[in-house]
Design a protein around this motif. Structure first.
Motif, PDB file in Angstrom:
ATOM      1  N   ASN A  19       2.824  34.843 -47.343  1.00 34.00           N
ATOM      2  CA  ASN A  19       3.743  33.896 -46.716  1.00 34.00           C
ATOM      3  C   ASN A  19       4.274  32.912 -47.749  1.00 34.00           C
ATOM      4  O   ASN A  19       3.508  32.189 -48.379  1.00 34.00           O
ATOM      5  N   ALA A  45       9.560  29.354 -44.184  1.00 36.92           N
ATOM      6  CA  ALA A  45       8.787  28.980 -42.999  1.00 36.92           C
ATOM      7  C   ALA A  45       8.279  27.548 -43.114  1.00 36.92           C
ATOM      8  O   ALA A  45       8.285  26.798 -42.130  1.00 36.92           O
ATOM      9  N   GLU A  46       7.822  27.148 -44.307  1.00 40.66           N
ATOM     10  CA  GLU A  46       7.352  25.781 -44.510  1.00 40.66           C
ATOM     11  C   GLU A  46       7.733  25.285 -45.896  1.00 40.66           C
ATOM     12  O   GLU A  46       7.698  26.051 -46.876  1.00 40.66           O
ATOM     13  N   THR A  63       9.207  22.820 -41.273  1.00 40.30           N
ATOM     14  CA  THR A  63       9.929  24.073 -41.101  1.00 40.30           C
ATOM     15  C   THR A  63      11.415  23.761 -41.311  1.00 40.30           C
ATOM     16  O   THR A  63      11.798  22.597 -41.472  1.00 40.30           O
ATOM     17  N   CYS A  71      -0.464  23.052 -41.237  1.00 41.74           N
ATOM     18  CA  CYS A  71       0.000  24.322 -41.785  1.00 41.74           C
ATOM     19  C   CYS A  71      -0.990  24.807 -42.827  1.00 41.74           C
ATOM     20  O   CYS A  71      -1.287  24.094 -43.793  1.00 41.74           O
ATOM     21  N   TYR A 189       2.439  35.873 -35.191  1.00 41.26           N
ATOM     22  CA  TYR A 189       2.763  34.546 -34.656  1.00 41.26           C
ATOM     23  C   TYR A 189       4.266  34.358 -34.597  1.00 41.26           C
ATOM     24  O   TYR A 189       4.961  34.515 -35.600  1.00 41.26           O
ATOM     25  N   ILE A 196      11.012  29.248 -36.558  1.00 36.12           N
ATOM     26  CA  ILE A 196      10.340  30.384 -37.216  1.00 36.12           C
ATOM     27  C   ILE A 196      10.264  31.527 -36.211  1.00 36.12           C
ATOM     28  O   ILE A 196       9.405  31.527 -35.317  1.00 36.12           O
ATOM     29  N   GLU A 198       9.346  34.684 -36.703  1.00 35.36           N
ATOM     30  CA  GLU A 198       7.987  35.207 -36.912  1.00 35.36           C
ATOM     31  C   GLU A 198       7.484  34.698 -38.255  1.00 35.36           C
ATOM     32  O   GLU A 198       8.151  34.858 -39.276  1.00 35.36           O
ATOM     33  N   ASP A 199       6.295  34.099 -38.233  1.00 31.49           N
ATOM     34  CA  ASP A 199       5.682  33.591 -39.462  1.00 31.49           C
ATOM     35  C   ASP A 199       4.907  34.730 -40.120  1.00 31.49           C
ATOM     36  O   ASP A 199       4.122  35.408 -39.446  1.00 31.49           O
ATOM     37  N   THR A 202      -0.176  32.965 -41.079  1.00 27.73           N
ATOM     38  CA  THR A 202      -0.296  31.608 -40.552  1.00 27.73           C
ATOM     39  C   THR A 202      -1.744  31.135 -40.590  1.00 27.73           C
ATOM     40  O   THR A 202      -2.565  31.566 -39.789  1.00 27.73           O
ATOM     41  N   SER A 228       2.387  41.095 -39.947  1.00 26.18           N
ATOM     42  CA  SER A 228       3.834  40.929 -40.011  1.00 26.18           C
ATOM     43  C   SER A 228       4.399  41.939 -41.004  1.00 26.18           C
ATOM     44  O   SER A 228       3.649  42.713 -41.624  1.00 26.18           O
TER      45      SER A 228
END
Length: 259
Positions: A19, A45-46, A63, A71, A189, A196, A198-199, A202, A228
């Motif tokens: 991620n 995502a972040e 985000t 997070c 998620y 988001i 789909e992360d 996570t 994912s």
């Protein structure tokens, strides 16, 4: 004003998996609106911002659409940046955030997050939730996120939710999870309500997943996989009211933002 940033893939040992998170080490806080604009510009995502406070670090996560209270992967990425790029000494970093005190330690080549558990409560299985997920739901639990337990890893991988309808459900997002084939459990998620869809991997959802699967499987050491498209493996341990979530991280790029 130039600001240095680093993009790091968390919960992986290979670039372009796990991620991604963008990390800024600041001397002082920027305006909230500016940090939100920066996160939207990076569109990851972040985006994490850290500021030193004595022996600790204050950390905040955004985000592309909103600030979030916790997070995992961006904390792992921030620790990687502080240890490997900024050469922070020692084997432990302490953070303060909206959710309280957190720490990250270096252990046996991995970074280990120390996060609070998130205990969920039973909720009813509804036909509407099954319609939104497109899968049969075995059980539901509710907390900051909605967690839907599915029948199998195959069902988790095949899940194609109605994201517009899912964004209207209560909570930050929806976790889908099931027993794993090569792992103790798997999950995905979805959080379109906070920008988001789909992360990829996570950390924070595992604050709820670890206590649930530890109780269900009768074990405190768990190997998890978030299945994912990018995927990521998490080494998990339940320690009372805390969870330990371990993984690797890889620097992918560094640059300068001009504002």
């Amino acid at each position: 004003m130039p600001l240095e940033f680093h993009q790091i893939d968390a919960f992986t040992q290979r670039a372009f998996s796990g991620n991604p998170a963008v990390v800024y080490r600041l001397d002082t806080w920027l305006a909230d609106s500016l940090m939100q604009q920066i996160a939207a510009e990076h569109n990851q995502a972040e985006t994490a911002f850290v500021v030193r406070d004595g022996a600790r670090w204050h950390i905040r996560w955004f985000t592309p659409a909103a600030e979030v209270p916790l997070c995992g992967h961006a904390t792992l990425a921030s620790a990687h940046a502080l240890f490997e790029i900024y050469r922070e000494p020692g084997e432990r970093l302490d953070f303060i955030c909206q959710s309280g005190a957190l720490s990250v330690t270096r252990e046996q080549g991995r970074l280990v997050l120390d996060f609070p558990t998130a205990r969920l409560t039973d909720a009813p299985v509804t036909a509407e939730l099954e319609r939104i997920l497109g899968q049969r739901v075995v059980a539901v639990q509710q907390g900051a996120e909605l967690m839907a337990v599915l029948e199998s890893e195959q069902a988790v991988r095949a899940c194609l939710p109605d994201l517009v309808a899912l964004a209207q459900l209560p909570g930050l997002g929806v976790i889908v999870t099931a027993p794993g084939e090569a792992h103790d459990f798997v999950s995905r998620y979805f959080a379109p309500g906070i920008g988001i869809n789909e992360d990829p991997v996570t950390g924070s959802t595992h604050c709820a997943l670890i206590p649930y699967w530890a109780a269900r499987l009768g074990k405190s050491e768990l190997l998890a996989y978030q299945c994912s498209a990018r995927g990521g493996e998490l080494h998990c341990r339940l320690a009372g009211e805390r969870v330990k979530i371990a993984g690797h991280a890889v620097l992918v790029s560094s640059g300068t933002l001009f504002i």
